[in-house]
Design a protein around this motif. Structure first.
Motif, PDB file in Angstrom:
ATOM      1  N   TRP A   7      72.284 -58.374 -63.190  1.00 30.39           N
ATOM      2  CA  TRP A   7      71.023 -58.795 -63.799  1.00 30.39           C
ATOM      3  C   TRP A   7      71.225 -58.780 -65.299  1.00 30.39           C
ATOM      4  CZ3 TRP A   7      66.920 -61.424 -63.693  1.00 30.39           C
ATOM      5  CH2 TRP A   7      65.845 -61.147 -64.533  1.00 30.39           C
ATOM      6  N   ASP A  27      60.724 -58.998 -63.573  1.00 27.24           N
ATOM      7  CA  ASP A  27      60.029 -57.818 -64.119  1.00 27.24           C
ATOM      8  C   ASP A  27      60.484 -56.562 -63.388  1.00 27.24           C
ATOM      9  OD1 ASP A  27      58.704 -59.488 -65.764  1.00 27.24           O
ATOM     10  OD2 ASP A  27      56.827 -59.524 -64.617  1.00 27.24           O
ATOM     11  N   ASP A  68      63.915 -55.600 -64.565  1.00 22.66           N
ATOM     12  CA  ASP A  68      63.835 -54.997 -65.900  1.00 22.66           C
ATOM     13  C   ASP A  68      63.443 -53.531 -65.789  1.00 22.66           C
ATOM     14  OD1 ASP A  68      64.562 -57.263 -67.213  1.00 22.66           O
ATOM     15  OD2 ASP A  68      62.525 -57.918 -67.693  1.00 22.66           O
ATOM     16  N   ALA A  79      65.918 -50.405 -66.785  1.00 22.24           N
ATOM     17  CA  ALA A  79      65.509 -49.514 -67.883  1.00 22.24           C
ATOM     18  C   ALA A  79      65.974 -48.081 -67.607  1.00 22.24           C
ATOM     19  CB  ALA A  79      63.991 -49.547 -68.029  1.00 22.24           C
TER      20      ALA A  79
END
Length: 442
Positions: A48, A156, A159, A163
């Motif tokens: 990703w 999303d 992400d 994180a």
């Protein structure tokens, strides 16, 4: 540095596999099946943006009756907690918040592991958002709305997952101690081997199959050199279904292999190579790790002067794609040949990190081509322009040719054998990438 591991947990029919396939999608189809390895779609490599991770589907066998579902989910959650760096907890907006969701959420929250709460089947954000908010009640952070089947919201979600990954430049980079994963079926003597190497009973082994909990890292110093042994003796519960167990132990194996440089594949001398051994060996092979096949309980075998040779050729027949692997016969019980393991591990690591000069590689290739003509098709003959080594662990080579289609697997295998004849590379797989170059680029 090893790739982060992300596990998917959730009730039956909330879309775990749909999400797994959406993320792993194309990735899976390009993996060439290794001969002799059944591909259990449990894990896949996903990238990703600029991050890569290993995705694990803890799905397993989905039970029918209600009361088993919770026990089953707890089991899955436990595996995810034990092995993953980040957990994706998937729920279903249409079924709403269910009691078993809350119970599993409690478990995940107590584990202290990072969890990304995903609410699936949100095909229209406008329509379903009020229902998504209900999932705040789980108390494990913000719900991320997605639709796995329409691939909405996956960015999303990724992400949020990424994180939690450790930054690329972690302290870990500096740790160059060799990492050795000890893998194999339950009860082949993995922990006994570590105990013997340690000279003390650090890993507690009792006679109940699989009483060691999860992957345990053990530091061992031998001749002033430090090694880290990763033991993958997953927990077995007596009453669980057999296939399910195998699936779970394979999940644990994948994560251990991912972190290791060298894999000790332990086989029970009395049992010989089983189908599950072949599966586990296939994972290590696919991951390009150094491999040593350790035949344990050798003391229990009746022997004559041919036994070792015959046994080894039988292993090589079954695990034919591991022709490069070293084979050792040991006994954890008597300690026979165990200290020799260190020499073999050192040798395999040396070969894993060996770099060959481009000039030498091209000489070998030119000679190989002279001895055996490259294949041709419809009057067009394969031309090999150039070979170079691009990385180590495992040693990886790029070959530039005029036409990729003409480069048959068997010819790549032939070149690999020539390179091995020259440099040995014992104990490690070699990877080859074929790139095309037009004639006029020469």
């Amino acid at each position: 540095m090893s790739k982060p591991v992300v596990a998917i947990v959730g009730r039956p029919n909330v879309g775990k596999s749909t999400l797994f396939n959406a993320l792993a999608g194309e990735m899976i189809s390009i993996v060439k099946d290794t001969p002799g390895v059944t591909r259990d779609r449990i894990y896949a490599d996903v990238s990703w943006l600029d991050r890569e991770f290993t995705l694990i589907d803890t799905g397993g066998i989905e039970p029918d009756s209600k009361d088993i579902i919770l026990a089953q989910m707890r089991e899955q959650a436990q595996i995810a907690i034990d092995t993953a760096d980040v957990i994706i907890f998937i729920t279903d907006v249409r079924q709403g918040l269910v009691d078993s969701d809350s119970k599993v959420a409690d478990m995940l929250r107590r584990s202290g592991k990072p969890v990304v709460l995903v609410v699936n089947k949100v095909d229209s954000f406008n329509k379903f958002m009020p229902d998504v908010y209900e999932f705040y009640n789980l108390g494990i952070g913000d719900p991320v709305p997605v639709s796995a089947s329409s691939r909405l919201g996956l960015g999303d979600m990724l992400d949020a997952v990424a994180a939690y990954f450790p930054e690329g430049s972690g302290e870990e980079e500096e740790d160059d101690r060799p990492r050795i994963a000890i893998v194999g079926k339950p009860n082949v003597g993995k922990s006994s081997i570590i105990n013997k190497l340690l000279g003390e009973n650090r890993v507690i082994v009792s006679d109940i199959a699989g009483t060691t909990r999860d992957a345990i890292d053990t530091d061992i110093v031998h001749n002033g050199k430090e090694y880290i042994f990763i033991d993958t003796a997953g927990l077995r519960r007596k009453n669980k279904i057999k296939e399910e167990l195998e699936r779970y132990s394979i999940i644990r194996t994948v994560t251990a292999v991912e972190r290791a440089d060298v894999v000790l594949m332990v086989i029970d001398a009395e049992e010989g190579v089983t189908e599950q051994d072949a599966k586990i060996a296939g994972i290590a092979h696919e991951r390009g790790k150094g491999i040593i096949i350790v035949v344990n309980k050798w003391d229990a075998i009746e022997k004559n002067d041919k036994t070792t040779r015959e046994y080894e050729s039988k292993i090589r027949q079954v695990l034919s794609y591991l022709s490069y692997a070293e084979v050792m016969f040991v006994s954890a019980k008597t300690g026979q040949r165990l200290t020799k393991l260190y020499d073999v591990i050192d040798m395999v690591i040396e070969n894993q990190t060996l770099r060959v000069a481009t000039g030498v590689l091209n000489e070998i290739m030119t000679e190989a081509v002279a001895m055996q003509q490259p294949p041709s098709d419809k009057g067009k003959r394969l031309k090999l322009y150039y070979i170079t080594q691009v990385s180590v662990k495992p040693p990886t080579f790029v070959i530039f040719v005029n036409d990729k289609e003409l480069m048959h697997f068997s010819y790549t295998r032939y070149l690999e054998n020539k390179i091995r004849e020259a440099f040995g590379f014992r104990g490690t797989s070699l990877k080859f990438f074929i790139r095309e170059r037009k004639e006029k680029e020469q």
